[in-house]
Design a protein around this motif. Structure first.
Motif, PDB file in Angstrom:
ATOM      1  N   SER A 101      -1.241   3.591 -16.258  1.00 58.36           N
ATOM      2  CA  SER A 101      -1.897   2.974 -17.068  1.00 58.36           C
ATOM      3  C   SER A 101      -1.126   3.401 -18.543  1.00 58.36           C
ATOM      4  O   SER A 101      -1.641   2.095 -18.898  1.00 58.36           O
ATOM      5  CB  SER A 101      -3.048   3.070 -16.656  1.00 58.36           C
ATOM      6  N   GLY A 102      -0.758   4.206 -18.745  1.00 55.63           N
ATOM      7  CA  GLY A 102      -0.798   5.035 -19.698  1.00 55.63           C
ATOM      8  C   GLY A 102       0.825   4.803 -19.959  1.00 55.63           C
ATOM      9  O   GLY A 102       1.279   3.673 -21.261  1.00 55.63           O
ATOM     10  N   THR A 103       1.942   4.463 -19.144  1.00 58.03           N
ATOM     11  CA  THR A 103       3.124   4.064 -19.412  1.00 58.03           C
ATOM     12  C   THR A 103       3.288   2.056 -19.687  1.00 58.03           C
ATOM     13  O   THR A 103       3.548   1.502 -20.460  1.00 58.03           O
ATOM     14  CB  THR A 103       3.969   4.051 -18.002  1.00 58.03           C
ATOM     15  N   LEU A 104       1.682   1.013 -18.527  1.00 54.92           N
ATOM     16  CA  LEU A 104       1.741   0.380 -18.866  1.00 54.92           C
ATOM     17  C   LEU A 104       1.306  -0.374 -19.769  1.00 54.92           C
ATOM     18  O   LEU A 104       1.702  -1.198 -20.659  1.00 54.92           O
ATOM     19  CB  LEU A 104       0.816  -0.298 -18.168  1.00 54.92           C
ATOM     20  N   PHE A 105       0.192   0.670 -20.636  1.00 56.71           N
ATOM     21  CA  PHE A 105      -0.915   0.025 -21.519  1.00 56.71           C
ATOM     22  C   PHE A 105       0.501   0.098 -23.030  1.00 56.71           C
ATOM     23  O   PHE A 105       0.645  -0.564 -24.389  1.00 56.71           O
ATOM     24  CB  PHE A 105      -1.561   1.182 -22.175  1.00 56.71           C
ATOM     25  N   GLU A 106       1.958   1.365 -22.782  1.00 57.63           N
ATOM     26  CA  GLU A 106       2.455   1.110 -23.888  1.00 57.63           C
ATOM     27  C   GLU A 106       3.473  -0.240 -23.788  1.00 57.63           C
ATOM     28  O   GLU A 106       3.975  -0.590 -24.399  1.00 57.63           O
ATOM     29  CB  GLU A 106       3.347   1.916 -23.837  1.00 57.63           C
ATOM     30  N   LYS A 107       4.219  -0.584 -22.507  1.00 55.98           N
ATOM     31  CA  LYS A 107       4.828  -1.760 -22.806  1.00 55.98           C
ATOM     32  C   LYS A 107       4.159  -2.637 -23.174  1.00 55.98           C
ATOM     33  O   LYS A 107       4.983  -3.073 -23.354  1.00 55.98           O
ATOM     34  CB  LYS A 107       5.303  -1.403 -21.184  1.00 55.98           C
ATOM     35  N   ARG A 165      -2.612   5.817  -9.623  1.00 52.81           N
ATOM     36  CA  ARG A 165      -1.814   4.958 -10.749  1.00 52.81           C
ATOM     37  C   ARG A 165      -2.370   3.861 -11.877  1.00 52.81           C
ATOM     38  O   ARG A 165      -2.277   4.533 -13.040  1.00 52.81           O
ATOM     39  CB  ARG A 165      -0.911   4.475 -10.473  1.00 52.81           C
ATOM     40  N   ALA A 166      -3.947   2.984 -11.452  1.00 48.12           N
ATOM     41  CA  ALA A 166      -4.843   2.452 -12.802  1.00 48.12           C
ATOM     42  C   ALA A 166      -5.528   3.707 -13.425  1.00 48.12           C
ATOM     43  O   ALA A 166      -5.185   3.624 -14.163  1.00 48.12           O
ATOM     44  CB  ALA A 166      -5.385   1.588 -11.008  1.00 48.12           C
ATOM     45  N   LEU A 167      -6.028   5.203 -12.623  1.00 53.31           N
ATOM     46  CA  LEU A 167      -6.726   5.122 -12.855  1.00 53.31           C
ATOM     47  C   LEU A 167      -5.790   6.532 -14.520  1.00 53.31           C
ATOM     48  O   LEU A 167      -6.266   7.400 -14.855  1.00 53.31           O
ATOM     49  CB  LEU A 167      -7.807   6.395 -12.162  1.00 53.31           C
ATOM     50  N   ALA A 168      -4.297   7.325 -13.877  1.00 52.29           N
ATOM     51  CA  ALA A 168      -3.643   8.205 -14.861  1.00 52.29           C
ATOM     52  C   ALA A 168      -3.308   6.839 -15.735  1.00 52.29           C
ATOM     53  O   ALA A 168      -2.745   6.623 -15.861  1.00 52.29           O
ATOM     54  CB  ALA A 168      -2.869   8.643 -13.601  1.00 52.29           C
ATOM     55  N   PRO A 169      -3.618   7.991 -17.249  1.00 54.09           N
ATOM     56  CA  PRO A 169      -3.881   9.560 -17.796  1.00 54.09           C
ATOM     57  C   PRO A 169      -4.620   9.335 -17.594  1.00 54.09           C
ATOM     58  O   PRO A 169      -5.423  11.059 -17.340  1.00 54.09           O
ATOM     59  CB  PRO A 169      -2.628  10.383 -17.981  1.00 54.09           C
ATOM     60  N   HIS A 170      -5.587   8.521 -18.243  1.00 58.73           N
ATOM     61  CA  HIS A 170      -7.233   8.570 -18.516  1.00 58.73           C
ATOM     62  C   HIS A 170      -7.821   7.750 -17.873  1.00 58.73           C
ATOM     63  O   HIS A 170      -7.553   6.411 -17.953  1.00 58.73           O
ATOM     64  CB  HIS A 170      -7.305   9.289 -19.648  1.00 58.73           C
ATOM     65  N   LEU A 182     -10.975  17.072  -8.772  1.00 62.52           N
ATOM     66  CA  LEU A 182      -9.936  17.510  -8.529  1.00 62.52           C
ATOM     67  C   LEU A 182      -8.805  16.133  -8.970  1.00 62.52           C
ATOM     68  O   LEU A 182      -8.828  15.594  -8.651  1.00 62.52           O
ATOM     69  CB  LEU A 182      -8.976  18.139  -7.875  1.00 62.52           C
ATOM     70  N   LYS A 183      -8.802  16.579 -10.007  1.00 61.32           N
ATOM     71  CA  LYS A 183      -7.830  15.056 -10.305  1.00 61.32           C
ATOM     72  C   LYS A 183      -6.762  14.887 -10.330  1.00 61.32           C
ATOM     73  O   LYS A 183      -6.016  15.511 -10.791  1.00 61.32           O
ATOM     74  CB  LYS A 183      -8.341  14.393 -12.130  1.00 61.32           C
ATOM     75  N   LEU A 184      -6.166  13.586  -9.677  1.00 60.85           N
ATOM     76  CA  LEU A 184      -4.483  13.323  -9.282  1.00 60.85           C
ATOM     77  C   LEU A 184      -3.635  12.678  -9.808  1.00 60.85           C
ATOM     78  O   LEU A 184      -4.622  11.379 -10.397  1.00 60.85           O
ATOM     79  CB  LEU A 184      -4.586  13.234  -7.849  1.00 60.85           C
ATOM     80  N   LEU A 185      -3.851  13.167 -10.856  1.00 57.63           N
ATOM     81  CA  LEU A 185      -2.471  12.253 -12.300  1.00 57.63           C
ATOM     82  C   LEU A 185      -1.185  11.529 -11.701  1.00 57.63           C
ATOM     83  O   LEU A 185      -0.960  10.471 -12.565  1.00 57.63           O
ATOM     84  CB  LEU A 185      -2.903  13.042 -13.309  1.00 57.63           C
ATOM     85  N   LYS A 186      -0.681  12.362 -10.617  1.00 58.65           N
ATOM     86  CA  LYS A 186       1.063  11.692 -10.517  1.00 58.65           C
ATOM     87  C   LYS A 186       1.101  12.187  -9.218  1.00 58.65           C
ATOM     88  O   LYS A 186       0.880  13.033  -8.658  1.00 58.65           O
ATOM     89  CB  LYS A 186       1.797  11.856 -11.360  1.00 58.65           C
TER      90      LYS A 186
END
Length: 252
Positions: A101-107, A165-170, A182-186
């Protein structure tokens, strides 16, 4: 430049009308704009999906969760119904395996900037063309709920990775490991079975995986409850060392 930040645009919009705008542009605006504003100027919205797919508040997250291979930014005329207005222009971009979500928001943010810049003159000259959305193809992307932050280990392996992937990084999707969130971020998937279902497995000298139905979920970045996010090597040098051989649980 005067800045006006209404708490509720539905009732507090007089300064907008007094400005007598030629054009109003919104992006990721979480309130419905009242008809009084829609009637006062040409109002357009930038929405982070290929409309009419994924109307609503979480189009980027839902596209990742559903493992779509592309998304886009839609420039549309605002309407009284959520994300239902006529389409002016769509810019499409691919979703890569590295995206969250973080990279896609930026793009998509960069895509939105280019899109409105390229269409601005057309809009102001009144030369924009409007294409009605096909209501039969409309789907919805509701905002992520707290319950959806709990990673669903019963779904197929690929969809689980999509949820991560949808929930990362936040806010970060999580399982219960040794009694803690335990959050699985990547992560990534590697085919094969090394242990019992949903068991943490040690990978190499400082790696950690989670056994799924048909794959091992190779963890690359995690965050233990009360701790900062860290790469898996740093995690395995500390509290992660005790996890191999234990079973991950879904939160109740």
């Amino acid at each position: 430049i005067p800045v006006f930040q209404p708490v509720k645009i539905r009732t507090d919009y007089d300064p907008v009308l007094e400005a007598r705008p030629d054009l109003i542009v919104t992006c990721a605006y979480g309130q419905l704009v009242p008809d009084a504003i829609l009637d006062a100027a040409l109002c357009v919205n930038l929405h982070g999906s290929i409309l009419p797919r994924y109307r609503g508040g979480a189009p980027i997250q839902r596209a990742l969760w559903n493992r779509d291979d592309e998304t886009g930014m839609t420039l549309m005329k605002m309407a009284s119904r959520m994300d239902a207005g006529d389409i002016i222009k769509i810019s499409r971009i691919p979703i890569t395996e590295e995206d969250d979500s973080g990279t896609l928001f930026e793009k998509l943010g960069q895509t939105a900037g280019r899109l409105i810049q390229n269409q601005l003159e057309t809009l102001l000259k009144g030369e924009a063309r409007f294409t009605p959305q096909n209501e039969a193809e409309a789907t919805y992307a509701p905002v992520i709920t707290g319950d959806e932050e709990k990673l669903d280990l019963t779904q197929d392996d690929e969809t689980l990775l999509g949820q991560i992937r949808a929930l990362a990084p936040h806010p970060g999707g999580y399982v219960i490991a040794a009694g803690k969130k335990l959050k699985l971020l990547k992560a990534r998937l590697e085919p094969g079975a090394q242990s019992e279902l949903h068991t943490f497995v040690k990978l190499g000298k400082a790696g950690l995986g989670l056994q799924l139905k048909n794959h091992v979920l190779v963890l690359e970045e995690v965050q233990l409850q009360g701790k900062p996010a860290m790469d898996i090597k740093s995690f395995m040098n500390g509290q992660g060392r005790s996890l191999p051989g234990t079973i991950a649980a879904q939160a109740a």
